[in-house]
Design a protein around this motif. Structure first.
Motif, PDB file in Angstrom:
ATOM      1  N   ASN A  38       0.856  -1.184   0.000  1.00 56.41           N
ATOM      2  CA  ASN A  38       0.000   0.000   0.000  1.00 56.41           C
ATOM      3  C   ASN A  38       0.891   1.233   0.000  1.00 56.41           C
ATOM      4  OD1 ASN A  38      -2.374  -1.497   0.288  1.00 56.41           O
ATOM      5  ND2 ASN A  38      -2.335  -1.352   2.522  1.00 56.41           N
ATOM      6  N   PHE A  39       0.518   2.244  -0.770  1.00 51.86           N
ATOM      7  CA  PHE A  39       1.200   3.539  -0.755  1.00 51.86           C
ATOM      8  C   PHE A  39       0.139   4.580  -0.433  1.00 51.86           C
ATOM      9  CE2 PHE A  39       3.043   7.302  -3.028  1.00 51.86           C
ATOM     10  CZ  PHE A  39       4.111   7.477  -2.171  1.00 51.86           C
ATOM     11  N   ASN A  40       0.266   5.210   0.745  1.00 56.36           N
ATOM     12  CA  ASN A  40      -0.757   6.104   1.278  1.00 56.36           C
ATOM     13  C   ASN A  40      -0.205   7.493   1.543  1.00 56.36           C
ATOM     14  OD1 ASN A  40      -2.387   3.811   1.406  1.00 56.36           O
ATOM     15  ND2 ASN A  40      -1.978   3.479   3.574  1.00 56.36           N
ATOM     16  N   MET A  41      -1.137   8.411   1.815  1.00 55.32           N
ATOM     17  CA  MET A  41      -0.787   9.760   2.249  1.00 55.32           C
ATOM     18  C   MET A  41      -1.686  10.126   3.416  1.00 55.32           C
ATOM     19  SD  MET A  41      -0.691  13.374   0.169  1.00 55.32           S
ATOM     20  CE  MET A  41      -2.325  13.195  -0.471  1.00 55.32           C
TER      21      MET A  41
ATOM     22  N   PRO B 266      -0.621  -5.923  12.659  1.00 58.90           N
ATOM     23  CA  PRO B 266      -0.081  -7.215  13.111  1.00 58.90           C
ATOM     24  C   PRO B 266       0.908  -7.879  12.165  1.00 58.90           C
ATOM     25  CG  PRO B 266      -2.412  -7.090  13.600  1.00 58.90           C
ATOM     26  CD  PRO B 266      -2.081  -5.878  12.762  1.00 58.90           C
ATOM     27  N   ILE B 267       0.723  -7.762  10.838  1.00 54.31           N
ATOM     28  CA  ILE B 267       1.631  -8.474   9.929  1.00 54.31           C
ATOM     29  C   ILE B 267       2.390  -7.542   8.980  1.00 54.31           C
ATOM     30  CG2 ILE B 267       0.221 -10.565  10.000  1.00 54.31           C
ATOM     31  CD1 ILE B 267      -0.604  -9.823   7.051  1.00 54.31           C
ATOM     32  N   SER B 268       2.183  -6.234   9.114  1.00 55.89           N
ATOM     33  CA  SER B 268       2.785  -5.294   8.151  1.00 55.89           C
ATOM     34  C   SER B 268       3.759  -4.343   8.836  1.00 55.89           C
ATOM     35  CB  SER B 268       1.694  -4.468   7.467  1.00 55.89           C
ATOM     36  OG  SER B 268       0.767  -5.297   6.824  1.00 55.89           O
ATOM     37  N   GLU B 269       4.818  -4.026   8.117  1.00 55.30           N
ATOM     38  CA  GLU B 269       5.693  -2.953   8.557  1.00 55.30           C
ATOM     39  C   GLU B 269       5.371  -1.732   7.709  1.00 55.30           C
ATOM     40  OE1 GLU B 269       9.829  -3.975   8.069  1.00 55.30           O
ATOM     41  OE2 GLU B 269       9.414  -5.058   6.242  1.00 55.30           O
ATOM     42  N   GLU B 270       5.909  -0.582   8.136  1.00 53.83           N
ATOM     43  CA  GLU B 270       5.530   0.667   7.496  1.00 53.83           C
ATOM     44  C   GLU B 270       6.752   1.582   7.437  1.00 53.83           C
ATOM     45  OE1 GLU B 270       1.487   3.219   7.960  1.00 53.83           O
ATOM     46  OE2 GLU B 270       2.416   2.593   9.826  1.00 53.83           O
ATOM     47  N   MET B 271       6.884   2.301   6.333  1.00 53.71           N
ATOM     48  CA  MET B 271       7.921   3.317   6.199  1.00 53.71           C
ATOM     49  C   MET B 271       7.213   4.652   5.998  1.00 53.71           C
ATOM     50  SD  MET B 271      11.082   4.152   6.259  1.00 53.71           S
ATOM     51  CE  MET B 271      11.946   2.615   6.158  1.00 53.71           C
ATOM     52  N   LEU B 272       7.461   5.593   6.911  1.00 58.78           N
ATOM     53  CA  LEU B 272       6.853   6.919   6.874  1.00 58.78           C
ATOM     54  C   LEU B 272       7.873   7.925   6.348  1.00 58.78           C
ATOM     55  CD1 LEU B 272       5.515   6.855  10.554  1.00 58.78           C
ATOM     56  CD2 LEU B 272       4.170   6.359   8.497  1.00 58.78           C
TER      57      LEU B 272
ATOM     58  N   PRO C 210       8.285  -1.138  12.697  1.00 55.69           N
ATOM     59  CA  PRO C 210       8.271  -2.603  12.570  1.00 55.69           C
ATOM     60  C   PRO C 210       6.856  -3.157  12.663  1.00 55.69           C
ATOM     61  CG  PRO C 210       9.789  -1.881  14.306  1.00 55.69           C
ATOM     62  CD  PRO C 210       8.994  -0.693  13.898  1.00 55.69           C
ATOM     63  N   LYS C 211       6.657  -4.352  12.119  1.00 57.91           N
ATOM     64  CA  LYS C 211       5.326  -4.969  12.210  1.00 57.91           C
ATOM     65  C   LYS C 211       4.922  -5.133  13.666  1.00 57.91           C
ATOM     66  CE  LYS C 211       6.648  -9.804  11.908  1.00 57.91           C
ATOM     67  NZ  LYS C 211       6.534 -11.044  11.165  1.00 57.91           N
ATOM     68  N   ASP C 212       3.637  -4.890  13.924  1.00 59.96           N
ATOM     69  CA  ASP C 212       2.983  -5.033  15.215  1.00 59.96           C
ATOM     70  C   ASP C 212       3.421  -3.996  16.259  1.00 59.96           C
ATOM     71  OD1 ASP C 212       0.827  -6.443  16.322  1.00 59.96           O
ATOM     72  OD2 ASP C 212       2.171  -7.556  17.646  1.00 59.96           O
TER      73      ASP C 212
ATOM     74  N   PRO D 179       3.626  -6.449   4.220  1.00 57.26           N
ATOM     75  CA  PRO D 179       2.762  -6.898   3.136  1.00 57.26           C
ATOM     76  C   PRO D 179       1.314  -6.505   3.393  1.00 57.26           C
ATOM     77  CG  PRO D 179       3.186  -8.736   4.608  1.00 57.26           C
ATOM     78  CD  PRO D 179       3.980  -7.550   5.128  1.00 57.26           C
ATOM     79  N   THR D 180       0.481  -6.726   2.382  1.00 56.32           N
ATOM     80  CA  THR D 180      -0.949  -6.510   2.533  1.00 56.32           C
ATOM     81  C   THR D 180      -1.623  -7.871   2.769  1.00 56.32           C
ATOM     82  OG1 THR D 180      -1.318  -6.676   0.152  1.00 56.32           O
ATOM     83  CG2 THR D 180      -0.944  -4.474   1.052  1.00 56.32           C
ATOM     84  N   PRO D 181      -2.795  -7.932   3.357  1.00 59.35           N
ATOM     85  CA  PRO D 181      -3.559  -6.782   3.820  1.00 59.35           C
ATOM     86  C   PRO D 181      -2.929  -6.187   5.077  1.00 59.35           C
ATOM     87  CG  PRO D 181      -4.665  -8.796   4.484  1.00 59.35           C
ATOM     88  CD  PRO D 181      -3.488  -9.199   3.639  1.00 59.35           C
ATOM     89  N   CYS D 182      -3.059  -4.889   5.201  1.00 57.39           N
ATOM     90  CA  CYS D 182      -2.486  -4.156   6.335  1.00 57.39           C
ATOM     91  C   CYS D 182      -3.627  -3.781   7.285  1.00 57.39           C
ATOM     92  CB  CYS D 182      -1.759  -2.911   5.828  1.00 57.39           C
ATOM     93  SG  CYS D 182      -0.962  -1.992   7.147  1.00 57.39           S
ATOM     94  N   ASP D 183      -3.905  -4.670   8.224  1.00 55.12           N
ATOM     95  CA  ASP D 183      -4.982  -4.438   9.183  1.00 55.12           C
ATOM     96  C   ASP D 183      -4.575  -3.394  10.210  1.00 55.12           C
ATOM     97  OD1 ASP D 183      -6.621  -6.378   8.002  1.00 55.12           O
ATOM     98  OD2 ASP D 183      -5.664  -7.970   9.179  1.00 55.12           O
ATOM     99  N   HIS D 184      -5.544  -2.561  10.620  1.00 51.18           N
ATOM    100  CA  HIS D 184      -5.336  -1.549  11.662  1.00 51.18           C
ATOM    101  C   HIS D 184      -6.002  -2.034  12.947  1.00 51.18           C
ATOM    102  CE1 HIS D 184      -4.425   0.934   8.208  1.00 51.18           C
ATOM    103  NE2 HIS D 184      -4.027   1.887   9.007  1.00 51.18           N
ATOM    104  N   VAL D 185      -5.207  -2.129  14.008  1.00 48.01           N
ATOM    105  CA  VAL D 185      -5.718  -2.501  15.322  1.00 48.01           C
ATOM    106  C   VAL D 185      -5.414  -1.339  16.253  1.00 48.01           C
ATOM    107  CG1 VAL D 185      -5.549  -4.123  17.247  1.00 48.01           C
ATOM    108  CG2 VAL D 185      -5.274  -4.948  14.881  1.00 48.01           C
TER     109      VAL D 185
END
Length: 122
Positions: free
Chosen positions: A29-32, A47-53, A80-82, A103-109
C-alpha cells in the motif's frame, strides 16, 4: 506504469486527519496522511505489516513503541510490524506524510495508550 503527483492528492478535513490510498499492489500500500495542526493519527498497530513513513511538510511527534521523536520535512521513520505507533501534528502548519505498508492486507488494530505506557523521547 502508474504515475501521480502528490500535490494533486492533498486533502485536509477540519475534524480529523485524512488517510488516502494513493496506489496499491498485491503486496504494498502507498498512502498519504494529511494532518492539520492539533490532529493525530491515533495509536494503532499492524499485526503483519511494517511501514515506512516519510514526512514531506509540517512538524510534530512520531511515536513508535515506547519511543517518541520529533519529525519534520525530510524525516523518514520505520515502523516494525505489530509496533504501536501514532503521528501527532504539534506544529502550526499542515502536515503531509507519505508511507508504504507491506505486506498486505495491512490491518489496523487500535491500541489503548495505557497498554504502551509513557513514551521516551529519543
Amino acid at each position: 506504469m502508474k504515475v501521480l503527483r502528490i500535490d494533486d492528492q492533498i486533502e485536509f478535513h477540519p475534524k480529523a486527519f485524512v488517510r488516502k490510498r494513493l496506489m496499491q499492489t498485491d503486496s504494498l500500500n502507498f498512502n498519504m496522511y494529511c494532518i492539520e495542526p492539533g490532529q493525530k493519527n491515533p495509536l494503532h498497530r499492524h499485526p503483519i505489516s511494517e511501514e515506512m513513513l516519510f514526512f514531506l511538510r509540517g512538524t510534530g511527534d512520531c511515536v513508535v513503541g515506547k519511543e517518541v521523536t520529533a519529525v519534520g520535512p525530510g524525516t523518514a521513520v520505520w515502523v516494525p510490524k505489530d509496533a504501536p505507533h501514532e503521528i501527532i501534528n504539534t506544529g502550526s502548519e499542515r502536515m503531509i506524510v507519505v508511507l508504504a505498508q507491506a505486506p498486505t492486507p495491512c490491518d489496523h488494530v487500535y491500541v489503548d495508550p495505557a497498554e504502551v505506557g509513557e513514551p521516551v523521547r529519543v
